[in-house]
Structures are given as C-alpha cells and as structure tokens.
Write a protein that holds these residues in place. Structure first.
Motif, PDB file in Angstrom:
ATOM      1  N   SER A   1     -30.260  90.156  34.202  1.00 55.32           N
ATOM      2  CA  SER A   1     -30.611  90.081  32.784  1.00 55.32           C
ATOM      3  C   SER A   1     -31.810  90.966  32.464  1.00 55.32           C
ATOM      4  CB  SER A   1     -30.922  88.632  32.397  1.00 55.32           C
ATOM      5  OG  SER A   1     -31.167  88.529  31.005  1.00 55.32           O
ATOM      6  N   GLN A   2     -32.829  90.933  33.316  1.00 51.48           N
ATOM      7  CA  GLN A   2     -34.008  91.779  33.108  1.00 51.48           C
ATOM      8  C   GLN A   2     -33.637  93.259  33.202  1.00 51.48           C
ATOM      9  OE1 GLN A   2     -36.402  90.033  36.242  1.00 51.48           O
ATOM     10  NE2 GLN A   2     -37.775  89.051  34.743  1.00 51.48           N
ATOM     11  N   THR A   3     -32.763  93.576  34.134  1.00 53.73           N
ATOM     12  CA  THR A   3     -32.334  94.961  34.292  1.00 53.73           C
ATOM     13  C   THR A   3     -31.582  95.437  33.055  1.00 53.73           C
ATOM     14  OG1 THR A   3     -32.160  94.694  36.688  1.00 53.73           O
ATOM     15  CG2 THR A   3     -30.978  96.540  35.705  1.00 53.73           C
ATOM     16  N   ALA A   4     -30.668  94.614  32.552  1.00 51.28           N
ATOM     17  CA  ALA A   4     -29.924  94.969  31.337  1.00 51.28           C
ATOM     18  C   ALA A   4     -30.870  95.111  30.151  1.00 51.28           C
ATOM     19  CB  ALA A   4     -28.861  93.914  31.053  1.00 51.28           C
ATOM     20  N   PHE A   5     -31.891  94.264  30.127  1.00 56.71           N
ATOM     21  CA  PHE A   5     -32.892  94.341  29.056  1.00 56.71           C
ATOM     22  C   PHE A   5     -33.578  95.701  29.073  1.00 56.71           C
ATOM     23  CE2 PHE A   5     -37.195  93.663  27.394  1.00 56.71           C
ATOM     24  CZ  PHE A   5     -36.940  92.994  26.211  1.00 56.71           C
ATOM     25  N   LEU A   6     -33.987  96.159  30.253  1.00 57.18           N
ATOM     26  CA  LEU A   6     -34.624  97.470  30.358  1.00 57.18           C
ATOM     27  C   LEU A   6     -33.668  98.589  29.958  1.00 57.18           C
ATOM     28  CD1 LEU A   6     -36.780  97.460  33.632  1.00 57.18           C
ATOM     29  CD2 LEU A   6     -37.502  97.070  31.274  1.00 57.18           C
ATOM     30  N   CYS A   7     -32.441  98.484  30.387  1.00 60.47           N
ATOM     31  CA  CYS A   7     -31.464  99.549  30.098  1.00 60.47           C
ATOM     32  C   CYS A   7     -31.036  99.566  28.638  1.00 60.47           C
ATOM     33  CB  CYS A   7     -30.249  99.393  31.004  1.00 60.47           C
ATOM     34  SG  CYS A   7     -30.617  99.756  32.746  1.00 60.47           S
ATOM     35  N   SER A   8     -31.496  98.598  27.862  1.00 60.99           N
ATOM     36  CA  SER A   8     -31.252  98.607  26.415  1.00 60.99           C
ATOM     37  C   SER A   8     -32.106  99.650  25.707  1.00 60.99           C
ATOM     38  CB  SER A   8     -31.583  97.230  25.814  1.00 60.99           C
ATOM     39  OG  SER A   8     -30.866  96.210  26.440  1.00 60.99           O
TER      40      SER A   8
ATOM     41  N   ILE B   1     -24.874  94.981  26.627  1.00 67.16           N
ATOM     42  CA  ILE B   1     -24.735  95.595  27.953  1.00 67.16           C
ATOM     43  C   ILE B   1     -24.133  94.602  28.940  1.00 67.16           C
ATOM     44  CG2 ILE B   1     -26.026  96.521  29.921  1.00 67.16           C
ATOM     45  CD1 ILE B   1     -27.972  97.749  27.921  1.00 67.16           C
ATOM     46  N   LEU B   2     -24.596  93.365  28.915  1.00 66.37           N
ATOM     47  CA  LEU B   2     -24.050  92.346  29.814  1.00 66.37           C
ATOM     48  C   LEU B   2     -22.560  92.149  29.573  1.00 66.37           C
ATOM     49  CD1 LEU B   2     -26.946  89.714  29.688  1.00 66.37           C
ATOM     50  CD2 LEU B   2     -26.302  91.152  31.648  1.00 66.37           C
ATOM     51  N   THR B   3     -22.173  92.167  28.310  1.00 70.05           N
ATOM     52  CA  THR B   3     -20.751  92.030  27.974  1.00 70.05           C
ATOM     53  C   THR B   3     -19.944  93.192  28.544  1.00 70.05           C
ATOM     54  OG1 THR B   3     -21.293  90.828  25.943  1.00 70.05           O
ATOM     55  CG2 THR B   3     -19.098  91.808  26.086  1.00 70.05           C
ATOM     56  N   LYS B   4     -20.481  94.392  28.395  1.00 66.19           N
ATOM     57  CA  LYS B   4     -19.789  95.567  28.931  1.00 66.19           C
ATOM     58  C   LYS B   4     -19.693  95.491  30.453  1.00 66.19           C
ATOM     59  CE  LYS B   4     -20.745  99.017  25.321  1.00 66.19           C
ATOM     60  NZ  LYS B   4     -19.360  99.547  25.231  1.00 66.19           N
ATOM     61  N   MET B   5     -20.761  95.058  31.091  1.00 64.97           N
ATOM     62  CA  MET B   5     -20.750  94.943  32.553  1.00 64.97           C
ATOM     63  C   MET B   5     -19.712  93.922  33.008  1.00 64.97           C
ATOM     64  SD  MET B   5     -24.849  95.107  33.401  1.00 64.97           S
ATOM     65  CE  MET B   5     -24.646  95.178  35.199  1.00 64.97           C
ATOM     66  N   TYR B   6     -19.584  92.838  32.250  1.00 69.14           N
ATOM     67  CA  TYR B   6     -18.583  91.815  32.585  1.00 69.14           C
ATOM     68  C   TYR B   6     -17.172  92.351  32.365  1.00 69.14           C
ATOM     69  CZ  TYR B   6     -15.796  87.554  32.159  1.00 69.14           C
ATOM     70  OH  TYR B   6     -14.819  86.595  32.300  1.00 69.14           O
TER      71      TYR B   6
ATOM     72  N   TYR C   1     -41.839  95.447  22.454  1.00 71.31           N
ATOM     73  CA  TYR C   1     -42.996  94.863  21.787  1.00 71.31           C
ATOM     74  C   TYR C   1     -42.830  94.839  20.272  1.00 71.31           C
ATOM     75  CZ  TYR C   1     -45.226  95.463  26.335  1.00 71.31           C
ATOM     76  OH  TYR C   1     -45.526  95.396  27.665  1.00 71.31           O
ATOM     77  N   ASP C   2     -42.201  95.852  19.740  1.00 73.44           N
ATOM     78  CA  ASP C   2     -42.063  95.952  18.286  1.00 73.44           C
ATOM     79  C   ASP C   2     -40.788  95.309  17.756  1.00 73.44           C
ATOM     80  OD1 ASP C   2     -44.422  97.362  18.343  1.00 73.44           O
ATOM     81  OD2 ASP C   2     -43.447  99.327  18.318  1.00 73.44           O
ATOM     82  N   HIS C   3     -39.704  95.393  18.530  1.00 70.79           N
ATOM     83  CA  HIS C   3     -38.406  94.884  18.063  1.00 70.79           C
ATOM     84  C   HIS C   3     -37.711  94.089  19.174  1.00 70.79           C
ATOM     85  CE1 HIS C   3     -39.020  97.566  14.677  1.00 70.79           C
ATOM     86  NE2 HIS C   3     -39.170  98.573  15.514  1.00 70.79           N
ATOM     87  N   PRO C   4     -38.311  93.000  19.636  1.00 69.53           N
ATOM     88  CA  PRO C   4     -37.731  92.243  20.759  1.00 69.53           C
ATOM     89  C   PRO C   4     -36.343  91.690  20.461  1.00 69.53           C
ATOM     90  CG  PRO C   4     -39.498  90.997  19.690  1.00 69.53           C
ATOM     91  CD  PRO C   4     -39.559  92.375  19.133  1.00 69.53           C
ATOM     92  N   ASP C   5     -36.088  91.279  19.231  1.00 71.75           N
ATOM     93  CA  ASP C   5     -34.767  90.735  18.896  1.00 71.75           C
ATOM     94  C   ASP C   5     -33.684  91.799  19.020  1.00 71.75           C
ATOM     95  OD1 ASP C   5     -35.917  88.299  18.392  1.00 71.75           O
ATOM     96  OD2 ASP C   5     -36.043  88.591  16.222  1.00 71.75           O
ATOM     97  N   SER C   6     -33.992  93.012  18.596  1.00 75.30           N
ATOM     98  CA  SER C   6     -33.026  94.107  18.720  1.00 75.30           C
ATOM     99  C   SER C   6     -32.766  94.430  20.185  1.00 75.30           C
ATOM    100  CB  SER C   6     -33.546  95.355  17.995  1.00 75.30           C
ATOM    101  OG  SER C   6     -33.698  95.117  16.615  1.00 75.30           O
ATOM    102  N   THR C   7     -33.825  94.390  20.994  1.00 73.40           N
ATOM    103  CA  THR C   7     -33.672  94.669  22.417  1.00 73.40           C
ATOM    104  C   THR C   7     -32.800  93.610  23.081  1.00 73.40           C
ATOM    105  OG1 THR C   7     -35.981  95.410  22.290  1.00 73.40           O
ATOM    106  CG2 THR C   7     -34.954  95.431  24.458  1.00 73.40           C
ATOM    107  N   LEU C   8     -33.012  92.352  22.732  1.00 79.36           N
ATOM    108  CA  LEU C   8     -32.210  91.271  23.303  1.00 79.36           C
ATOM    109  C   LEU C   8     -30.751  91.369  22.876  1.00 79.36           C
ATOM    110  CD1 LEU C   8     -34.621  88.216  22.965  1.00 79.36           C
ATOM    111  CD2 LEU C   8     -33.716  89.177  25.095  1.00 79.36           C
ATOM    112  N   LYS C   9     -30.533  91.733  21.632  1.00 77.24           N
ATOM    113  CA  LYS C   9     -29.161  91.882  21.138  1.00 77.24           C
ATOM    114  C   LYS C   9     -28.424  92.977  21.909  1.00 77.24           C
ATOM    115  CE  LYS C   9     -26.559  92.511  16.849  1.00 77.24           C
ATOM    116  NZ  LYS C   9     -26.660  92.739  15.372  1.00 77.24           N
ATOM    117  N   ARG C  10     -29.136  94.080  22.190  1.00 80.71           N
ATOM    118  CA  ARG C  10     -28.505  95.155  22.951  1.00 80.71           C
ATOM    119  C   ARG C  10     -28.339  94.752  24.421  1.00 80.71           C
ATOM    120  NH1 ARG C  10     -26.846 100.229  22.309  1.00 80.71           N
ATOM    121  NH2 ARG C  10     -27.091 101.727  24.022  1.00 80.71           N
ATOM    122  N   ARG C  11     -29.266  93.960  24.948  1.00 81.32           N
ATOM    123  CA  ARG C  11     -29.089  93.447  26.308  1.00 81.32           C
ATOM    124  C   ARG C  11     -27.783  92.684  26.422  1.00 81.32           C
ATOM    125  NH1 ARG C  11     -31.508  87.836  28.203  1.00 81.32           N
ATOM    126  NH2 ARG C  11     -30.066  87.388  26.489  1.00 81.32           N
ATOM    127  N   ASP C  12     -27.518  91.826  25.432  1.00 79.70           N
ATOM    128  CA  ASP C  12     -26.281  91.043  25.445  1.00 79.70           C
ATOM    129  C   ASP C  12     -25.052  91.948  25.396  1.00 79.70           C
ATOM    130  OD1 ASP C  12     -27.951  88.880  25.448  1.00 79.70           O
ATOM    131  OD2 ASP C  12     -27.615  88.341  23.349  1.00 79.70           O
TER     132      ASP C  12
END
Length: 754
Positions: free
Chosen positions: A212-219, A243-248, A230-241
């Motif tokens: 999850s942390q890795t996907a977060f960085l790759c966002s 990426i995780l979906t694509k990986m799955y 720091y500025d847009h954490p919600d956008s970063t988390l949304k993109r993390r999700d």
C-alpha cells in the motif's frame, strides 16, 4: 532457426513497427499543420545522443554554482541522487509492478513506443485540430524527455522523443531502463527516485515498504503537484487505490493483499524543511528556474482570457517549474547573477535595524510579527541587485520571501503607475488643474484628514496624495484602460473585480502586488518609460561554459519618454516640497530622488517606492496577517529603511552628472492644456457608461455575488472575502499622510510561487 536469429528477427520487426507508427504519426501531423520536419537529421541526432550515453548519464548529479555580480561564488547547489541510487535487484518488486501498472502497462512488450498509446495520442491530435493534449508517453519516452529534451509541446520535440526512446530500447535492457526511471523520476517535495521518496515520506528504505505504501508513492510521479502527499493527500490516496486495483486486475497481487492494502492507513512523516541561506538565494532559484523554463520554450504568463486557460497554464507551469528547479541541483550549471552581496547586506541590515527597536514581538514560531521587505533594481540594466524578504531571524533559513511571495495592498504608492503617468501621457502636465474638492454621493472617497484644497495642480495632487483628485482623474481616463498599464507591467495579482471598482486607483485591490512588481514599475518610470522584466539572472552556462540562458535584455515601452520624465519631475516634488508626503527622503548626498508613499486603511501596510538616476528601491512594512501596526505610514518605517539604504549605496557611487542633470527634465517639452472637449475625446470611457456610473447608488456599486466564486491564481493560496460583508472601502484619516485602503480587509496574506 537459431534462438539468436529469432531474437534478431523479432527485434527487426519491432523496430519496423516503431518506424511505421512514427511515420503514421508524422502523416497525421502533416495533414494538420504544414511544416517541414528534418526526419533523418532527427533520427541521426537521436542515435548519437543514445550512443554517447552510459550508466553514468543516469546516475550523475553535477554541482551547480551560483555567482554574484562580481563573479564571486555565492552558493553551490548539489543534489543527493547518487546517495540514494538503487540497482535493479535492490528495488522492490512491488515498486516495479506498481509503476508499470499505472504508467506503462505494456512496458515489457513494446520497443520504446506503445502503438496503442501512440494511436490514442494521434486520435487526440486529430480531434483537437493539431493541439497536443496528451502524450501517450511510455516509461522509456519519459526517460528520454527527462534526460535529453525540453518540455516544449511541439511536434518536433515529440518526434525526437520517439526516436530517442526507440534507440534507448536498442541499447539498454528493460531492467536497466526501469532502473534508470525509478531512480530519477520525481516524487514531489524535492525527492528524485523511489528510495529518496521512501526515505523522505516514510523514513525507511523502499524494500521495507508495504504494498500500500509503495502504491501510494507510485501515485505521485504522474502529476507531482496534483498528487503531492502534503498538499493533496486525498487525491494521492484515490490514485493509490486506482493503482492497487490495476495491480490486482493484472494479477500482480492476490485478493487478500488487495483488500488489506486498500484499507491500510497511510501515515506520511512530517515534511522536511529545506531552508535557504538568505532571501537572495530563494529569489535566485526562482529566477534561474523560470529562465530555464523560457529557454526550453515555456511562455510565462500573468494574464489569462478565462479561468480554464489559467488552470491549464498553472498545471503546466507547475510541471515544468518542478523539473527545471530540480535540474539546478543536478545539471552542473554556472549561474551568473546581478546580486551585489554588499548591497544585499546593507539592505538586510536596514530592514532589520529600522524595525528592531520598536517591534520585538514574535509569533509562536519565533518569527517577528511586524515584517518588512525591500527590492533594489539597477536602473541601467533593470536587474535586481538586492532583495530582502523579511527581518533576520534567530533560526536557520528565513522562510517566506515577502519581496515576491506575497501580495499586499499598495495604497497610494500605486497612483503614479495607474493614474498620473497615464494622465501625463494623455496630455496633462504637472501644472494641469485637477479637482480636489469634497465628493458627494454613496460612492464618494475622502482625503486623509478630510483635507481638501479646491482646484489644484496635478503636481500638488501628487505631493499631498489627494484621493479625490486621483479618483476623478481615474474615472475620466477609464478604469480598464488605466489598468492595462499594470497588465503591461506584469502585475500578476490583477483580478477581474479590480476593473469594476474605481477605488482600485487609490490602492484597493482584490489581491494586491509585491515589492518586486512595484520596484519594476517605478524603475520603468526612471528608465524613460521603458519596462524590463525584473530578474537577477545575467546568464546560465553548462559546466563547459556553453550558454544555456543568455541575458534577456528585452524591453518594452509602457509610458512615453515625455510622460515618464514629467512623472519623475512631479515625484521629485513629493520629496522636495514642504507638503510632500516623502519630504523626509532627501538623500544626504546631493543626488536627486523621486518618491511616493503608500499607507492602507487602519495602518496595515506601509510603502515607500522611489528612485535616483541610478537605483530604484521599493520598501513594504506590515504584518503577515492583515492587522494594524502602530505608527505605520509610508513616511515612517518604510521611509526610514528606504532613506538609510539609499544613502549608503550612493555614498561612494561613481556619479554621472549628465544623467543626474536629465533626471526629471521635461521643461523643453511642449504641453498644451487639454480643453474640455479634448478631455472628452481622450477619455477611454464611453459617455453612456460614465452616465450610468453616476446613477449607481452604493448597492448597485457592489459587484454581483457570483464574482466572488473562488478563482485560483498561479502558485498562491488565499481566502476569498465574504460577499455579504464586502463594502466599497473608504480611505481613513492618516493625519496628513495620504489615505489609501484595502479592498478586502478579511483577506489573509497571499502566498505566491516557490
């Protein structure tokens, strides 16, 4: 057939496919725009570029050096790319798979150019009639662009990118290309490479991160500003999700891993504060970055035709700014500046000294509550010699550079730029009669101390800083046409609401301006009406001495020579006249100066802007929040700083008596007092519009509520005013010094740029 022959044949087929795609891409372009593109030359250049590269090309981090006006070293700029470089086997599989899934899912199958992605790009090109709106770039293409090309959005650059990417694939393995990419791609906040980002955001190595942390960085790399944790954490988390979906979906992770990763809480470590040695350094970095942007074909803008255009510009600006700024730490540039370190020291000393005896209170963060900022420009070159963004603090780095990173209301200091110089250009003279009688009506303004002098000369109106005379003259000339002068002076904070209020002319802006902008505006008057964009960059070369950025030297005429010299003559009177608001700014040495003060309502902002034949200096004093400051006027603390500094830098100056003799000389120029009919003809406003304005009562004078919808300005954060509480501001009594005002007293400090 042997394995080697099969591999060779497969490589040939892939190469042919790439060439076919490239030719099709070119054919589409040729059908949209008629340009001659030297394809074979581009191909051979790409071949040579890749041939000359090796592993060190993608690992090296060369030190850049900054020099002052005398060629002495100011600062070394060194990145940390070498420290965090990881070999392919040391990069976690999760990081490799995450970045492939989101950036280039066909990475393992294409030969540098993804035909499907390219087809989408071509289709977009057709739909948008030749306008490049999407890149279709593979990981290899991104690598090619980041290391070997500029950020220009042109067809030729795109073709070069394709050729270089194809050649990279011929020379390097997929594993090596992915290694290069993950060690160099930008993860926002100064972190280049997956390991630097992992250490910065999580304080641990990339191999120790969860999926999850890795996907977060790759966002982050897709749009580092938009997905800044720091500025847009919600956008970063949304993109993390995403990426995780694509990986799955690609089978890179199983369902339990996917479900655990989706719900895992991400805790980012506090941001590491990166401080600069002083205010000069922060400004140098800003100017150098923008100079590199322009050298790469990026067009800097301050005004836009629509909100959509502004937003599109801001997104592209952020992307290119980030890349160019980071190159300062890795490309081995030699940056030659106009910063005079002796002048810089003197300006810093005076800003700190003149405020130290009275204003000692600090915030909880240890920053002085009452601050000051100042900029000094060399009139001969238009370049900045010294810039101070605040008082000296007992902490490492000075943080916010108020000389260019915040907008403040200019008060009456804006009058010469937006009203009086334009009036002098349109036929008025210093001796022309203007109306300084009290105004009536709901939209009236007042003079400081309710002091009125009847019908007076334009010169006297400027000396006493008459609000009512300025206001009437502004109405006569026309709001929009007067503000076009500020547009030409690149005042970036202008808002459409500023064009609706006549009180803008006495300093009440929606956003405001900066000391750099004010200094450059006054320097234009000092330079016979010719404006040069303020910068401190003389030139930038590479490590071998080849020019990367040459001194601009571009200038444009804002005011006529006659109007500028007449304005200088009038502003001299503001200093030499007994009733002048800046009569305490005469230099100790016999060198003429021209000045204007500015004070906003409730003593929130104080300004002194002025110049000699040699230098222009603008000074601002106030708090970072909008609050009153005891005894703050343009002719108190700002004037004390201005005079003390200007006395010092002129004390041993090599004087040019001819230049001094021409200062404010306008007497040989013939001016005819405009008649009433001529004034009507010269007026920028239609007569019907003037009549309509006269009929407006106070309620009608307020802007419609929909004008207060939030509209971003590049690189700033601000709080919009409440439209229900908005009032057309009135100047306050400043006991004889000019009264100006703030347009929105509820607005917090505006933060701009880097």
């Amino acid at each position: 057939m042997s394995k080697s022959k099969k591999k060779k044949k497969s490589g040939i087929k892939s190469g042919i496919s790439t060439i076919v795609v490239t030719i099709l891409f070119l054919a589409v372009i040729a059908g949209i725009v008629k340009v001659g593109i030297p394809l074979f030359k581009m191909y051979h250049e790409a071949t040579q570029i890749v041939k000359d590269s090796d592993d060190k090309t993608f690992k090296a981090s060369q030190t850049s050096i900054v020099y002052d006006i005398n060629g002495d070293e100011i600062k070394k700029l060194k990145g940390e790319k070498d420290v965090y470089y990881l070999k392919y086997d040391d990069i976690s599989d999760a990081a490799k798979l995450a970045i492939i899934s989101v950036e280039d899912k066909n990475f393992t199958r294409h030969r540098g150019v993804d035909m499907v992605g390219m087809a989408r790009s071509v289709l977009s090109l057709i739909i948008h009639r030749g306008h490049i709106t999407m890149g279709g770039s593979t990981i290899t293409q991104q690598l090619a662009r980041n290391f070997f090309l500029t950020f220009e959005q042109t067809y030729s650059r795109k073709l070069k990118e394709v050729f270089i990417a194809s050649e990279l694939e011929r020379k390097y393995s997929k594993e090596t290309i992915l290694e290069f990419y993950l060690n160099n791609v930008y993860f926002a906040n100064g972190y280049y490479g997956i390991e630097a980002a992992s250490q910065g955001y999580f304080r641990k190595s990339c191999k120790d991160l969860s999926i999850s942390q890795t996907a977060f960085l790759c966002s982050i790399p897709n749009a580092p500003n938009r997905y800044n944790p720091y500025d847009h954490p919600d956008s970063t988390l949304k993109r993390r999700d995403k990426i995780l979906t694509k990986m799955y979906e690609e089978g890179y992770i199983d369902k339990p891993q996917y479900e655990r990763s989706l719900v895992e809480e991400i805790r980012v470590m506090p941001k590491k504060e990166v401080s600069s040695n002083d205010y000069a350094e922060t400004y140098i970095l800003k100017c150098a970055t923008e100079a590199l942007m322009e050298a790469q074909g990026f067009h800097l803008q301050t005004h836009f035709s629509s909100k959509e255009e502004k937003e599109e510009y801001k997104e592209k600006y952020d992307e290119v700014y980030t890349a160019c700024k980071q190159s300062l730490y890795t490309a081995g540039y030699r940056i030659y500046t106009s910063i005079d370190m002796e002048m810089q020291k003197k300006l810093q000393e005076q800003v700190s000294r003149q405020l130290s005896g009275t204003f000692t209170e600090k915030t909880d963060d240890g920053v002085f509550r009452v601050q000051g900022a100042a900029v000094c420009i060399d009139n001969a070159t238009g370049h900045v010699n010294a810039i101070v963004g605040g008082r000296e603090e007992d902490q490492e780095g000075y943080g916010l550079n108020r000389a260019y990173q915040i907008y403040r209301q200019p008060g009456s200091a804006i009058k010469p730029l937006v009203v009086y110089a334009p009036a002098l250009e349109k036929g008025y003279t210093p001796d022309s009669t203007v109306d300084d009688t009290p105004m009536t009506g709901e939209d009236r303004v007042k003079n400081a101390g309710d002091s009125y002098s009847g019908y007076i000369s334009l010169r006297t109106a400027v000396e006493k800083s008459s609000n009512v005379a300025t206001y009437r003259l502004y109405q006569e000339l026309g709001q929009r046409q007067c503000l076009e002068y500020l547009e030409d002076l690149n005042f970036a904070g202008l808002d459409e609401k500023d064009y609706k209020y006549d009180t803008t002319c006495i300093g009440g802006f929606t956003n405001g301006t900066t000391p750099v902008e004010m200094a450059a505006g006054y320097a234009a008057i000092a330079n016979d009406g010719t404006y040069r964009k303020p910068t401190c960059i003389e030139k930038i070369t590479d490590a071998q001495g080849e020019d990367v950025v040459e001194s601009d030297g571009k200038a444009k005429s804002i005011y006529t020579v006659e109007a500028a010299r007449a304005m200088t003559n009038v502003l001299e009177s503001v200093v030499t006249s007994y009733n002048g608001t800046a009569n305490n700014c005469k230099l100790d040495i016999d060198i003429p100066v021209a000045c204007k003060t500015g004070t906003t309502s409730s003593y929130v902002d104080g300004w002194l802007c002025g110049y000699s034949p040699y230098y222009t200096t603008a000074v601002w004093v106030g708090m970072d929040v909008y609050a009153s400051v005891d005894d703050l006027k343009g002719n108190t603390y700002p004037a004390y700083i201005w005079k003390a500094f200007m006395d010092e830098i002129h004390r041993n100056i090599e004087r040019d008596l001819t230049l001094e003799g021409m200062f404010g000389l306008y007497g040989d120029m013939e001016y005819d007092e405009p008649t009433t009919e001529e004034k009507k003809e010269e007026s920028f406003e239609e007569e019907e519009e003037e009549e309509k304005e006269e009929e407006h009562d106070q309620d009608e004078y307020l802007p419609p509520e929909d004008l207060y919808q939030e509209e971003e300005i590049p690189d700033m954060e601000y709080e919009e005013p409440d439209p229900e509480n908005h009032e057309d501001p009135q100047p306050e009594d400043h006991n004889g010094e000019e009264g100006a005002h703030e347009s929105n007293e509820n607005v917090e400090t505006y933060h701009i740029g880097d």
